[in-house]
Design an enzyme around this catalytic site. Structure first.
Site, PDB file in Angstrom:
ATOM      1  N   TYR A   1       9.150  17.728  26.633  1.00  0.00           N
ATOM      2  CA  TYR A   1       7.975  17.174  25.949  1.00  0.00           C
ATOM      3  C   TYR A   1       6.694  17.384  26.755  1.00  0.00           C
ATOM      4  O   TYR A   1       5.590  17.191  26.242  1.00  0.00           O
ATOM      5  CB  TYR A   1       8.184  15.676  25.716  1.00  0.00           C
ATOM      6  CG  TYR A   1       8.326  15.294  24.265  1.00  0.00           C
ATOM      7  CD1 TYR A   1       9.546  15.401  23.621  1.00  0.00           C
ATOM      8  CD2 TYR A   1       7.252  14.821  23.529  1.00  0.00           C
ATOM      9  CE1 TYR A   1       9.693  15.035  22.285  1.00  0.00           C
ATOM     10  CE2 TYR A   1       7.383  14.464  22.198  1.00  0.00           C
ATOM     11  CZ  TYR A   1       8.608  14.572  21.588  1.00  0.00           C
ATOM     12  OH  TYR A   1       8.742  14.214  20.275  1.00  0.00           O
TER      13      TYR A   1
ATOM     14  N   ASP B   1      25.543  14.361  22.943  1.00  0.00           N
ATOM     15  CA  ASP B   1      26.047  14.735  21.616  1.00  0.00           C
ATOM     16  C   ASP B   1      26.958  13.652  21.043  1.00  0.00           C
ATOM     17  O   ASP B   1      26.786  13.196  19.924  1.00  0.00           O
ATOM     18  CB  ASP B   1      26.731  16.118  21.619  1.00  0.00           C
ATOM     19  CG  ASP B   1      27.639  16.349  22.817  1.00  0.00           C
ATOM     20  OD1 ASP B   1      27.861  15.390  23.593  1.00  0.00           O
ATOM     21  OD2 ASP B   1      28.140  17.478  22.976  1.00  0.00           O
TER      22      ASP B   1
ATOM     23  N   ASP C   1      13.833  10.812  21.501  1.00  0.00           N
ATOM     24  CA  ASP C   1      13.144  11.148  20.255  1.00  0.00           C
ATOM     25  C   ASP C   1      14.169  11.331  19.131  1.00  0.00           C
ATOM     26  O   ASP C   1      14.076  10.711  18.059  1.00  0.00           O
ATOM     27  CB  ASP C   1      12.345  12.443  20.497  1.00  0.00           C
ATOM     28  CG  ASP C   1      11.492  12.837  19.314  1.00  0.00           C
ATOM     29  OD1 ASP C   1      11.300  12.010  18.410  1.00  0.00           O
ATOM     30  OD2 ASP C   1      11.013  13.989  19.295  1.00  0.00           O
TER      31      ASP C   1
HETATM   32  O1  LIG Z   1       3.749  14.067  18.340  1.00  0.00           O
HETATM   33  C1  LIG Z   1       4.407  14.401  17.364  1.00  0.00           C
HETATM   34  O2  LIG Z   1       3.918  15.044  16.437  1.00  0.00           O
HETATM   35  C2  LIG Z   1       5.847  14.036  17.248  1.00  0.00           C
HETATM   36  C3  LIG Z   1       6.257  12.981  18.212  1.00  0.00           C
HETATM   37  C4  LIG Z   1       7.530  12.343  17.886  1.00  0.00           C
HETATM   38  O3  LIG Z   1       8.302  12.736  17.055  1.00  0.00           O
HETATM   39  C5  LIG Z   1       7.874  11.124  18.611  1.00  0.00           C
HETATM   40  O4  LIG Z   1       7.237  10.820  19.603  1.00  0.00           O
HETATM   41  O5  LIG Z   1       8.829  10.450  18.211  1.00  0.00           O
HETATM   42 MG   LIG Z   2      10.069  11.553  16.815  1.00  0.00          MG
END
Ligand SMILES: O=C(O)CCC(=O)C(=O)O
Ligand SMILES: [Mg+2]
Ligand SMILES: NC(=O)C1=CN([C@@H]2O[C@H](COP(=O)(O)OP(=O)(O)OC[C@H]3O[C@@H](n4cnc5c(N)ncnc54)[C@H](OP(=O)(O)O)[C@@H]3O)[C@@H](O)[C@H]2O)C=CC1
Length: 600
Positions: free
Chosen positions: A154, A311, A335
């Site tokens: 990320y 998983d 996420d």
């Molecule tokens: O920043 C985004 O567009 C997606 C972020 C995302 O899915 C999240 O942080 O859960």
């Molecule tokens: Mg998300």
């Protein structure tokens, strides 16, 4: 940006939030459905605060720009002023912002988290009675995800396939780490063309390999683990699961697991028992000894720290949800898992979150979902996720009464089956309402609940967790400083068996019993069950909590010195006391709490 409203900034002093009665709170309404959702949500927040504090407290909202609205008005997707405003006022809330796939701007949501170093993405996942779910027992889902929020893939260090930057990294690998370079399947034009020929395509004589970098640090792992363990201690959670793909990504996610275990033992050894400890004991003294050690540690109230590979966890949270409680995960795993878990309790329309730095106090609350562009401006989607994110924000600020009221209003609205399309399509007999109507119904229900015209829904649904002392500061050596702040309150009519199952599941030793007709609170402890039921050979079925309740509560005030409290407990031969302020229980103080204070 609007002119600065009247009000004051929230501050942090000696690690504690200082929240004025009129705090200025910056907000971003968000792209797509964000606009409809924000309009409905802000009305709910204002109504809850007004009802809870009768005008004494009020949020002074300050709109800041980000995303499409910012770009239209300023030509900048994330103006510096927005970041500076969130910096200055400490606590804020935002709607979702669009991020294009495969190119264009990088995520503004992620950028905000990075600018403010909001290293915790805290996403609670619990079921609200009556919410439709695809699983048989959604009520068993009660988990809180602690997603590391600043590292991992990320971070956004990525180079497009075929770009000079990607070529440079590939050349570097070829030169410095030839063995690793050989692992790239299509790292040379020859390898690429060989496969193209095999499938009957013309050779191109070039490579196109996108490169991404995944940084995960020890300190980053330790701070998310610290937040998760502290939460588990504060809210009496029984386990913490580290979610990782460390079998494949050994030095990033594998290290995340190892560092998390090491840190838990080093920094919170008195509070946790880890599977790493179990493994060491098994190696030294055999499996039976390891099992006995774990059993003893858990019986003494320690939190189990375990791990699961990323998983299989998706299957296990579905098939054995009661085995999961707090979950700690690197950024991307967290996420994925938060959207999947949301489905188990009714979907992304009711999935809140907070991005928090527990050291600086900075926090921006936001829903788990995105902008759902196909529903933009239709006044259709569920505002529940943003409303519950605001509820988390109010709780974070210590405005617990307003937060409780939002939960109660939302529960009542769902119980009445007046819901938005996402729930209505799965709920028999539901009346579908618009985003704005759903907000209005929550407000109407909060008004009725505050006026005592309808029962508080939690009175119908059993245990309620009171968090009246959140955010309050008490003198260092007083009861208030060491007490357990989450109080589980149940109505006297609650079934003893169900309450015992609940207590065992959360490793709690007592519950506070809601006031009787005379207004007196009571307490029921594990010892009461042993003394008054088991020892007497009474049948459990048919008994209620009220049958075992001791009233009035034997209590101390939060300001009571710990020495005085210890003397009282010894003198009366009791192991726990209620902590009461203004006639309301705000905590429980037990021998274990006092012992931990001594140990520290
Ligand atoms: O920043 C985004 O567009 C997606 C972020 C995302 O899915 C999240 O942080 O859960
Ligand atoms: Mg998300
Ligand atoms: N923190 C943030 O700001 C986030 C931003 N995003 C961004 O949002 C954009 C859209 O992402 P996408 O992947 O489509 O995911 P979304 O979460 O925006 O939407 C996916 C689906 O989830 C359901 N949904 C979303 N919000 C609600 C709601 N409030 N009430 C009821 N159902 C809801 C809808 O399902 P159905 O079709 O079944 O009705 C919708 O089609 C992207 O640009 C993405 O990057 C994504 C996640 C987080």
């Amino acid at each position: 940006m609007n002119p600065t409203p009247k009000g004051e900034a929230i501050q942090i002093v000696n690690g504690r939030l200082q929240v004025p009665d009129h705090p200025i709170i910056p907000f971003v309404e968000g792209d797509g459905t964000g606009r409809d959702i924000w309009r409905a949500s802000v009305r709910v927040f204002d109504a809850a605060v007004a009802l809870a504090y009768g005008g004494k407290r009020k949020i002074e909202w300050l709109e800041v720009l980000a995303g499409e609205k910012a770009f239209q008005q300023t030509g900048n997707w994330l103006p510096d002023e927005t970041v500076e405003t969130f910096q200055k006022y400490l606590v804020g809330i935002k709607g979702p912002l669009t991020t294009p796939v495969g190119g264009g701007i990088r995520s503004l949501n992620v950028a905000l988290r990075k600018h403010l170093d909001l290293y915790v993405c805290q996403r609670p996942v619990r079921h609200f009675a009556g919410v439709p779910s695809p699983v048989k027992h959604p009520e068993k889902v009660d988990m809180v995800i602690f997603r590391e929020n600043t590292e991992d893939v990320y971070t956004g260090i990525e180079y497009r396939g075929g770009s000079p930057e990607a070529a440079k990294i590939i050349e570097f690998l070829q030169r410095e780490f030839p063995k690793d370079f050989a692992k790239i399947r299509f790292g040379t034009p020859e390898q690429t063309d060989e496969f193209r020929r095999l499938i009957g395509e013309e050779p191109e004589g070039k490579i196109e390999v996108g490169i991404g970098i995944k940084p995960i640090s020890r300190i980053g792992t330790e701070r998310i683990m610290a937040a998760a363990i502290q939460y588990a201690i504060n809210y009496k959670r029984k386990s913490i699961t580290i979610m990782h793909k460390g079998n494949i990504q050994k030095f990033t996610e594998g290290a995340f697991r190892d560092w998390a275990y090491e840190y838990a033992e080093r920094a919170f050894g008195d509070y946790v028992y880890t599977w790493a400890q179990w493994e060491r004991t098994k190696a030294a003294r055999g499996e039976a000894a390891a099992n006995a050690e774990q059993k003893e540690a858990l019986a003494s109230g320690k939190i189990l720290v375990k791990d699961t590979i990323a998983d299989i966890i998706f299957q296990q949270v579905l098939t054995r949800p009661d085995e999961f409680d707090v979950i700690v995960a690197p950024n991307l795993n967290g996420d994925y898992l938060s959207d999947a878990l949301a489905a188990q309790v009714g979907g992304i329309g009711i999935a809140p979150g907070g991005n928090i730095n527990y050291v600086t106090g900075h926090a921006i609350f936001e829903a788990t979902h995105g902008t759902a562009p196909k529903y933009a401006d239709l006044d259709k989607v569920n505002p529940g996720s943003v409303i519950l994110s605001g509820e988390m924000m109010l709780r974070y600020m210590g405005w617990t009464e307003a937060a409780d009221l939002i939960i109660a209003g939302l529960e009542r609205t769902i119980a009445d089956k007046t819901v938005t399309y996402d729930f209505a399509r799965l709920m028999e007999g539901a009346r579908e309402v618009k985003t704005s109507e759903f907000g209005s119904l929550i407000i109407a229900n909060m008004e009725k609940i505050a006026a005592g015209q309808v029962p508080h829904p939690e009175e119908t649904f059993g245990p309620e967790i009171l968090r009246r002392a959140d955010g309050k500061v008490y003198p260092h050596d007083s009861v208030g400083a060491v007490m357990t702040r989450a109080v589980v309150a149940v109505p006297a009519e609650a079934s003893l068996r169900e309450t015992a199952i609940y207590m065992r599941g959360r490793n709690i030793h007592s519950v506070i019993v809601k006031p009787d007709a005379s207004g007196q609170w009571g307490i029921m402890t594990m010892r009461d069950v042993l003394k008054k039921v088991v020892r007497e050979g009474r049948a459990v079925d048919g008994l209620t909590v009220g049958d075992l309740t001791t009233r009035p509560l034997l209590s101390v005030s939060p300001e009571t010195p710990i020495t005085e409290c210890a003397a009282l407990m010894v003198e009366r031969n009791i192991r726990r006391l209620a902590v009461v302020e203004n006639g309301e229980p705000i905590g429980i103080i037990s021998e274990t709490d006092i012992f931990s204070y001594v140990a520290e």
